[in-house]
Design a protein around this motif. Sequence first.
Motif, PDB file in Angstrom:
ATOM      1  N   UNK A 160       0.696  -1.326  -0.002  1.00 13.60           N
ATOM      2  CA  UNK A 160      -0.002   0.060   0.173  1.00 13.60           C
ATOM      3  C   UNK A 160       0.750   1.288  -0.219  1.00 13.60           C
ATOM      4  N   UNK A 161       0.661   2.411  -1.139  1.00  8.27           N
ATOM      5  CA  UNK A 161       1.245   3.082  -0.651  1.00  8.27           C
ATOM      6  C   UNK A 161       0.341   4.514  -0.888  1.00  8.27           C
ATOM      7  N   UNK A 162       1.117   5.438   0.310  1.00  6.36           N
ATOM      8  CA  UNK A 162       0.205   6.384   0.694  1.00  6.36           C
ATOM      9  C   UNK A 162       0.520   7.589   0.512  1.00  6.36           C
ATOM     10  N   UNK A 163      -0.206   8.821  -0.252  1.00 11.11           N
ATOM     11  CA  UNK A 163       0.156  10.226  -1.206  1.00 11.11           C
ATOM     12  C   UNK A 163       0.121  11.185   0.290  1.00 11.11           C
ATOM     13  N   UNK A 164       0.294  12.817   0.215  1.00  4.66           N
ATOM     14  CA  UNK A 164       0.144  13.608   0.999  1.00  4.66           C
ATOM     15  C   UNK A 164      -1.823  13.727   0.835  1.00  4.66           C
ATOM     16  N   UNK A 165      -1.695  13.857   2.249  1.00  3.47           N
ATOM     17  CA  UNK A 165      -3.666  14.921   2.430  1.00  3.47           C
ATOM     18  C   UNK A 165      -3.867  15.513   1.935  1.00  3.47           C
ATOM     19  N   UNK A 166      -4.424  16.115   1.034  1.00  2.31           N
ATOM     20  CA  UNK A 166      -4.828  17.448   0.744  1.00  2.31           C
ATOM     21  C   UNK A 166      -6.301  17.374   0.287  1.00  2.31           C
ATOM     22  N   UNK A 167      -7.403  18.481   1.468  1.00  2.00           N
ATOM     23  CA  UNK A 167      -8.960  17.954   1.796  1.00  2.00           C
ATOM     24  C   UNK A 167      -9.167  18.825   0.808  1.00  2.00           C
ATOM     25  N   UNK A 168     -10.176  19.050   0.492  1.00  2.00           N
ATOM     26  CA  UNK A 168     -10.985  19.892  -0.851  1.00  2.00           C
ATOM     27  C   UNK A 168     -11.731  21.110  -0.036  1.00  2.00           C
ATOM     28  N   UNK A 169     -11.121  22.308  -0.235  1.00  4.35           N
ATOM     29  CA  UNK A 169     -11.695  22.985   0.742  1.00  4.35           C
ATOM     30  C   UNK A 169     -13.199  23.030   0.882  1.00  4.35           C
ATOM     31  N   UNK A 170     -13.249  23.541   1.490  1.00  8.70           N
ATOM     32  CA  UNK A 170     -15.239  22.913   1.880  1.00  8.70           C
ATOM     33  C   UNK A 170     -15.309  24.949   2.177  1.00  8.70           C
ATOM     34  N   UNK A 171     -16.619  25.361   2.384  1.00  9.52           N
ATOM     35  CA  UNK A 171     -17.442  26.766   3.285  1.00  9.52           C
ATOM     36  C   UNK A 171     -17.961  25.897   4.707  1.00  9.52           C
ATOM     37  N   UNK A 172     -17.244  26.259   5.759  1.00  7.92           N
ATOM     38  CA  UNK A 172     -17.820  25.379   7.109  1.00  7.92           C
ATOM     39  C   UNK A 172     -19.127  26.593   7.460  1.00  7.92           C
ATOM     40  N   UNK A 173     -20.088  25.544   7.096  1.00  4.54           N
ATOM     41  CA  UNK A 173     -21.465  26.673   7.767  1.00  4.54           C
ATOM     42  C   UNK A 173     -21.821  25.620   9.066  1.00  4.54           C
ATOM     43  N   UNK A 174     -21.633  24.472   9.928  1.00  5.26           N
ATOM     44  CA  UNK A 174     -22.051  24.320  10.664  1.00  5.26           C
ATOM     45  C   UNK A 174     -21.884  24.923  11.629  1.00  5.26           C
ATOM     46  N   UNK A 175     -21.845  23.473  13.320  1.00  9.79           N
ATOM     47  CA  UNK A 175     -22.075  24.323  14.381  1.00  9.79           C
ATOM     48  C   UNK A 175     -20.399  24.021  14.533  1.00  9.79           C
TER      49      UNK A 175
END
Length: 390
Positions: free
Chosen positions: A1-16
């Motif tokens: 198993x190879x892993x690569x850098x984690x790049x989250x998708x930018x979100x607009x955070x309108x929760x709590x």
Amino acid sequence: MTYSAFHPTPRTLMGPGPSDVHPRILEALSRPTIGHLDPQFVTMMEEVKALLQYAFQTENALTLPVSAPGSAGMETCFANLVEPGDHVVVCRNGVFGGRMVENVERCGGIPILVDDPWGQAVDPDKLAATLSAHPEASIVAFVHAETSTGARSDAQALARIARAHDCLTIVDAVTSLGGSELRVDDWGIDAIYSGTQKCLSCVPGLSPVSFGERAVERIKQRKTKVQSWFLDLNLVMGYWGSGAKRAYHHTAPVNSLYALHEALLLLQEEGLETAWQRHTLNHQALQAGLAPMGIEFVVDADARLPQLNSVWIPEGIDDAAVRTQLLSEFNLEIGAGLGDFAGRVWRIGLMGYASQPKNVLACLSALQAVGLHADTSPVAAAQAVYASHR
Ligand SMILES: *Cc1c(COP(=O)(O)O)cnc(C)c1O
């Protein structure tokens, strides 16, 4: 198993929470890590304390960020102030009041409950009656901004009643700090805790706390040791206290504290009262835009939190499907209901950096796009609110 850098998708955070982190704060996080006893770092720590005093509107010397999330700030207050056998009145009108009861019990205290329905503010008359019936109580605890329901309680009135019955107050300001009017000294609050990831728009993981003289006196008079080594303020102050001799207690989260420093600078630059007004205006615009979709608020108008909008999900709308679609198609996160409100309520956060017109308008159009029907234009209704404030 190879892993690569984690790049989250930018979100607009309108929760709590967490809320969108300001780019300047993200940049501050990436500055070089230095030692947590480095003189430069110590100078910055002193500035963080002073900036927190401004945010809390207090002159309390014992004002600092605990190195852990809001829940740890909560535990810091209870662990230091409650001794076995102490009677503590807890006002409970949502999830976080329930957690306060847990804290009292785990400290060996005896909770006395003032219960109010979810979605309502704590009733000051009920608190006064409970305190009259329980002269043995020495602490009153309540949540200023109940994030689980969107209700704001009158912290000033509750603190005044507690003081009149010679009780100390422990106040949860995790969601109110930076978003709603809060004046620790003027309102006579004795101990208060908050979090960094709500209206301060900082990264999660720190909990600003502040203790007044009466609270400090009570901690000094303790007959028993604080049962938590990590949260014992007597020990924490060896590191955070002023003066030349700072000793190692734990390794401070150095870069997170750069981030908090930057977040507090942003708040000071904007001005507290301007920040409170901004939260109110964006809330009013959101409310105006939700109305044509037939979306109604859970909380009565006089107790609504501008930064956490709890609304009833309209009849026939699939809660989970809507939230999933908002996230996957619009990168927009809104909050689900908790407990009794699960499946019936959405919690739309407008906290800190996320509280801006762009997000209000985007949220309204996204809700329409995923199937909420409107008789007239939600976006136009929101824009009319902004126009009338120009
Ligand atoms: C978020 C929140 C907490 C807990 O903070 P964490 O950082 O998640 O530990 C406590 N009280 C209230 C009112 C909150 O909104």
